[in-house]
Write a protein that holds these residues in place. Structure first.
Motif, PDB file in Angstrom:
ATOM      1  N   LEU A 216       0.813  -1.206   0.000  1.00  0.00           N
ATOM      2  CA  LEU A 216       0.000   0.000   0.000  1.00  0.00           C
ATOM      3  C   LEU A 216       0.851   1.263   0.000  1.00  0.00           C
ATOM      4  O   LEU A 216       0.509   2.254  -0.643  1.00  0.00           O
ATOM      5  CB  LEU A 216      -0.919   0.006   1.224  1.00  0.00           C
ATOM      6  CG  LEU A 216      -1.911  -1.153   1.347  1.00  0.00           C
ATOM      7  CD1 LEU A 216      -2.708  -1.020   2.639  1.00  0.00           C
ATOM      8  CD2 LEU A 216      -2.845  -1.218   0.155  1.00  0.00           C
ATOM      9  N   ASP A 217       1.973   1.237   0.726  1.00  0.00           N
ATOM     10  CA  ASP A 217       2.763   2.452   0.923  1.00  0.00           C
ATOM     11  C   ASP A 217       3.696   2.771  -0.229  1.00  0.00           C
ATOM     12  O   ASP A 217       4.304   3.846  -0.239  1.00  0.00           O
ATOM     13  CB  ASP A 217       3.551   2.375   2.235  1.00  0.00           C
ATOM     14  CG  ASP A 217       4.516   1.189   2.277  1.00  0.00           C
ATOM     15  OD1 ASP A 217       4.415   0.290   1.414  1.00  0.00           O
ATOM     16  OD2 ASP A 217       5.367   1.162   3.186  1.00  0.00           O
ATOM     17  N   GLU A 221       0.053   3.776  -3.162  1.00  0.00           N
ATOM     18  CA  GLU A 221       0.212   5.218  -2.948  1.00  0.00           C
ATOM     19  C   GLU A 221       0.843   5.879  -4.163  1.00  0.00           C
ATOM     20  O   GLU A 221       0.477   6.992  -4.547  1.00  0.00           O
ATOM     21  CB  GLU A 221       1.057   5.471  -1.701  1.00  0.00           C
ATOM     22  CG  GLU A 221       1.146   6.935  -1.314  1.00  0.00           C
ATOM     23  CD  GLU A 221       1.869   7.157  -0.003  1.00  0.00           C
ATOM     24  OE1 GLU A 221       2.417   8.261   0.182  1.00  0.00           O
ATOM     25  OE2 GLU A 221       1.874   6.245   0.848  1.00  0.00           O
ATOM     26  N   GLN A 250      -3.941   5.378   0.205  1.00  0.00           N
ATOM     27  CA  GLN A 250      -3.399   4.040  -0.039  1.00  0.00           C
ATOM     28  C   GLN A 250      -4.501   3.014  -0.328  1.00  0.00           C
ATOM     29  O   GLN A 250      -4.299   1.816  -0.156  1.00  0.00           O
ATOM     30  CB  GLN A 250      -2.566   3.594   1.166  1.00  0.00           C
ATOM     31  CG  GLN A 250      -1.354   4.466   1.412  1.00  0.00           C
ATOM     32  CD  GLN A 250      -0.510   3.989   2.580  1.00  0.00           C
ATOM     33  OE1 GLN A 250      -0.847   3.034   3.278  1.00  0.00           O
ATOM     34  NE2 GLN A 250       0.619   4.659   2.811  1.00  0.00           N
TER      35      GLN A 250
END
Length: 344
Positions: A216-217, A221, A250
């Protein structure tokens, strides 16, 4: 989405590698087959990785060994993005101290820059990327050069990287050595920052790209920062709990157990009264907690649960304690056992 398969809406897949196509040296089950099918349908494959340690040729060779279609031209690395970033900021032919591996050195040479290994060469920049043999001596040379005013660039800021043995320290963790010793924060080229996506678009010419990742990061993102659609696959770092508690920056466009979802119609969650439904599942936020009922394909349940959790959280992150009760329903039996992260 209607009876079209998910992949039909896109001309290019911008694929992360670690946790999406392979884990360590081995392929994620089913990934090479899904990618071959995509290529046969005329979709461009671009392997976009934050790992700067290997050259595109070495990465393409590894992918080919696993059965995934790949040539060096299909690989876009954070090393290439970092090299372009440096080349746009220093004089042609400048010395650049490489705190990393051959991938960074090759990328810098391709931009007419001169890789060096010591601060005595008075480098105009220091570029750091992960490498298995990274030494204290090389980190010290990088710190000396940065203290003397050299531009400091990190190929990526990943704190960890997934392997077959588990998550190991990534380049983001290692850059803290030079940053802590000098007080200078690096400019980051890799995901989720824009330079790597820019490099990908330059190299592929994609008109309708889909970013596919497991983090997600970085992956998701990064796609959000670039304004493009994304697919999160649950074969690497991110698990159901990470998705349920994801912040607005995210949250992926799509989520699926693995890459085989590219070749099926995508069932998106829909609003239903005070909650969300997806296939045989119904999710709602009630009494300060997430509730999930029904049954069927677990990924459909996760989609409904995420829609309800994200709506309730708004611009914040959902509280972990408020959503974790649904995990037992999603993870019952071997329903989501396609990868190492699917049980957390």
């Amino acid at each position: 989405m209607d009876s079209q398969t998910l992949i039909d809406a896109y001309d290019t897949l911008l694929l992360d590698l670690d946790g999406v196509v392979y884990l360590g040296r081995g392929a994620v089950p089913g990934a090479p087959e899904a990618l071959r099918r995509a290529e046969e349908r005329g979709v461009r494959l671009a392997y976009v990785t934050n790992n700067a340690s290997r050259t595109p040729a070495a990465i393409a060779g590894h992918l080919s060994e696993l059965g995934a279609p790949a040539t060096p031209a299909d690989v876009v690395t954070s090393a290439q993005a970092a090299a372009r970033l440096v080349a746009e900021r220093v004089a042609p032919g400048s010395a650049v101290l490489v705190v990393g591996g051959m991938g960074l050195r090759a990328a810098l040479r391709a931009h007419g820059l001169r890789p060096v290994s010591t601060a005595l060469e008075e480098p105009a920049a220091v570029v750091q990327g992960i490498a298995p043999d990274l030494s204290y001596g090389l980190l010290s040379e990088g710190a000396l050069a940065v203290r003397r005013g050299a531009l400091f660039v990190a190929a990526n800021a990943d704190s960890t990287m997934p392997t077959g043995r588990g998550e190991l320290p990534g380049n983001g963790a290692m850059t803290r050595v030079i940053a802590a010793a000098t007080g200078v924060e690096p400019i980051v080229a890799g995901k989720p920052e824009p330079p790597l996506h820019r490099e990908s678009m330059i190299r592929t010419g994609a008109a309708r790209p889909l970013v596919v990742g497991d983090r997600l990061d970085t992956d998701i993102e990064g796609a959000r920062n670039a304004g493009v659609d994304s697919l999160l696959v649950l074969t690497g770092v991110a698990g159901p709990l990470d998705l349920l508690t994801a912040g607005p920056g995210q949250r992926p466009t799509y989520l699926a157990a693995d890459l085989s979802a590219l070749h099926r119609p995508y069932t998106a969650p829909g609003r239903d009264g005070g909650g969300w439904t997806c296939a045989g599942w119904a999710a709602r936020w009630a009494g300060g907690r997430l509730r999930l009922e029904g049954g069927g394909e677990p990924s459909d349940g996760l989609r409904a649960a995420c829609a309800a959790a994200w709506e309730a959280a708004g611009d914040e992150r959902a509280d972990e304690d408020a959503v974790k009760d649904v995990l037992a329903s999603l993870l019952r039996g071997d329903a989501l056992s396609g990868g190492p992260s699917l049980r957390g």
